[in-house]
Design a protein around this motif. Structure first.
Motif, short mmCIF file in Angstrom:
data_model
loop_
_atom_site.label_atom_id
_atom_site.label_comp_id
_atom_site.label_asym_id
_atom_site.label_seq_id
_atom_site.Cartn_x
_atom_site.Cartn_y
_atom_site.Cartn_z
N ILE A 104 13.04 12.26 -0.71
CA ILE A 104 11.90 12.91 -0.42
C ILE A 104 11.29 13.72 -1.44
N PRO A 105 12.03 14.78 -1.91
CA PRO A 105 11.33 15.76 -3.05
C PRO A 105 10.76 14.77 -4.24
N VAL A 106 11.74 13.79 -4.71
CA VAL A 106 11.32 12.98 -5.95
C VAL A 106 10.04 12.46 -5.20
N SER A 107 9.67 11.57 -4.04
CA SER A 107 8.45 10.98 -3.53
C SER A 107 7.46 12.17 -3.77
N LEU A 108 7.52 13.27 -3.16
CA LEU A 108 6.50 14.23 -3.02
C LEU A 108 5.98 14.68 -4.37
N VAL A 109 6.57 14.63 -5.60
CA VAL A 109 6.32 14.92 -6.98
C VAL A 109 5.73 13.70 -7.49
N VAL A 110 6.45 12.49 -7.18
CA VAL A 110 5.94 11.47 -8.05
C VAL A 110 4.67 10.56 -7.60
N ASP A 111 4.64 10.46 -6.06
CA ASP A 111 3.88 9.63 -5.50
C ASP A 111 2.59 10.38 -4.67
N ARG A 112 2.91 11.83 -4.33
CA ARG A 112 2.01 12.42 -3.52
C ARG A 112 1.53 11.90 -2.58
N PRO A 113 2.48 11.68 -1.63
CA PRO A 113 2.22 10.76 -0.41
C PRO A 113 1.17 11.15 0.57
N TRP A 114 0.63 12.58 0.66
CA TRP A 114 -0.46 13.01 1.37
C TRP A 114 -1.51 12.28 0.85
N GLU A 115 -1.83 11.71 -0.29
CA GLU A 115 -2.99 11.05 -0.89
C GLU A 115 -3.08 9.67 -0.56
N LEU A 116 -2.08 8.99 -0.10
CA LEU A 116 -2.02 7.64 0.18
C LEU A 116 -2.92 7.33 1.44
N ALA A 117 -3.08 6.05 1.54
CA ALA A 117 -3.91 5.47 2.56
C ALA A 117 -3.17 4.27 2.92
N THR A 130 0.92 -1.07 -0.08
CA THR A 130 -0.01 0.18 -0.13
C THR A 130 0.85 1.20 -0.02
N ILE A 131 2.16 1.09 0.00
CA ILE A 131 3.04 2.38 -0.03
C ILE A 131 3.90 2.13 -1.28
N PRO A 132 3.80 3.14 -2.34
CA PRO A 132 4.86 2.92 -3.43
C PRO A 132 6.06 3.01 -2.96
N PRO A 133 7.10 2.27 -4.00
CA PRO A 133 8.32 2.06 -3.51
C PRO A 133 9.20 3.14 -3.16
N LEU A 134 9.04 4.47 -4.14
CA LEU A 134 9.96 5.72 -3.61
C LEU A 134 9.38 6.34 -2.23
N THR A 135 8.19 6.35 -2.09
CA THR A 135 7.81 6.80 -0.84
C THR A 135 8.29 6.01 0.35
#
Length: 307
Positions: free
Chosen positions: A198-211, A33-38
């Motif tokens: 972290i910057p790459v994760s913020l751009v690619v995965d938008r982790p605040w939208e993950l559950a 449930t968590i993308p690899p980059l994040t």
């Protein structure tokens, strides 16, 4: 290094193999449930923060030398940013067990890089024997059936092998941190890794939208605490005491760890091939980690008499 001093290092080598052997399972659960980059960005950030707090608690300080931080950044790219991300991505397509098996090639890459390019430590016939017998033991232990799926997802498998090559380069580059408390390069390289990821994760995965699920979060915590913070501290100590090639011998230890988990927790049977493979692996680890030159009776006597 005397036998008495070597035994604790070998114990740490086995512990490191256990910690990194379990990381593949943590990653497999985490990426549900968590993308690899994040996942890897969080892994490096959590582990780096924990180690920094411990360093400050011990009364130490992170260095301020920009040249040293540049080296920490290079170590981060070789030892965490690229290999961690490649393996996490690959485990979307291949089993954790196969990832462990492919990653056991680290000592082979380290031996080749040392013998052909860097030549920073003694590469002799005994160490070559250790690399080869350890590899043979791994093949015997896992059996051909364990390689089911090999070739089905070529890119994922190549990603793990490439990660293995980066690990080999990191083991060699880590020799640059001699004389530094092992916790400092561990923390600093993880901090550098987090700054990059972290910057790459913020751009690619938008982790605040993950559950993320509770199961994935628990796996991330285990991955960060044990397979990263603790493991990196042990790793940098062993690079200093056992050398690059000796430290990568832990890649062979990971396979018996997987077998032991199966026997203890899954009730799997211990096969004859497993025992043969384990003997080969132990022989390989010993051959790769014993000091290159053992003191002779003459030199020992000379030291005792002060001559």
């Amino acid at each position: 290094m005397t036998d008495k001093k070597l035994l604790p290092e070998l114990a740490l080598l086995v512990l490191l193999g256990c910690l990194w052997g379990s990381s593949y399972t943590f990653i497999k659960i985490g990426i549900e449930t968590i993308p690899p980059l994040t996942l890897i960005a969080a892994r490096t950030a959590i582990a780096g923060s924990i180690l920094t707090i411990i360093i400050l608690w011990r009364g130490l300080r992170l260095p301020k030398d920009p040249a040293l931080w540049k080296m920490f950044a290079i170590q981060a790219v070789l030892n965490s940013v690229l290999p961690f991300t490649l393996i996490a991505w690959a485990e979307h397509y291949i089993d954790a067990g196969l990832a462990v098996i492919l990653n056991s090639l680290t000592p082979v890459f380290t031996f080749l890089l040392t013998a052909i390019i860097t030549r920073h430590e003694v590469v002799n016939g005994r160490k070559l024997f250790g690399v080869m017998i350890g590899l043979i033991g791994t093949v015997v232990m896992i059996g051909v059936q364990a390689l089911n799926g090999l070739g089905d997802v070529v890119l994922a498998q190549m990603a793990v092998i490439l990660a293995t090559a980066f690990y080999a380069g990191a083991a060699i580059f880590g020799k640059n941190f001699k004389g530094i408390d092992s916790m400092i390069p561990a923390a600093a390289s993880l901090i550098c890794g987090a700054i990059i990821l972290i910057p790459v994760s913020l751009v690619v995965d938008r982790p605040w939208e993950l559950a993320p699920s509770t199961r994935s979060i628990a796996a991330l915590i285990g991955l960060s605490l044990f397979s990263t913070a603790l493991a990196f501290t042990i790793y940098f100590r062993l690079v200093r005491t056992l050398g690059s090639l000796g430290t990568t011998a832990q890649a062979y230890v990971r396979v018996p760890v997987g077998v032991a988990i199966g026997v203890v927790f899954l009730g799997e049977q211990l096969q004859v091939s497993t025992m043969i493979g384990l003997v080969c692996i132990l022989a390989g680890v010993i051959a790769m980690t014993l000091p290159s030159r053992m003191p002779t009776r003459v030199t020992t006597a000379a030291k005792a008499t002060g001559e």
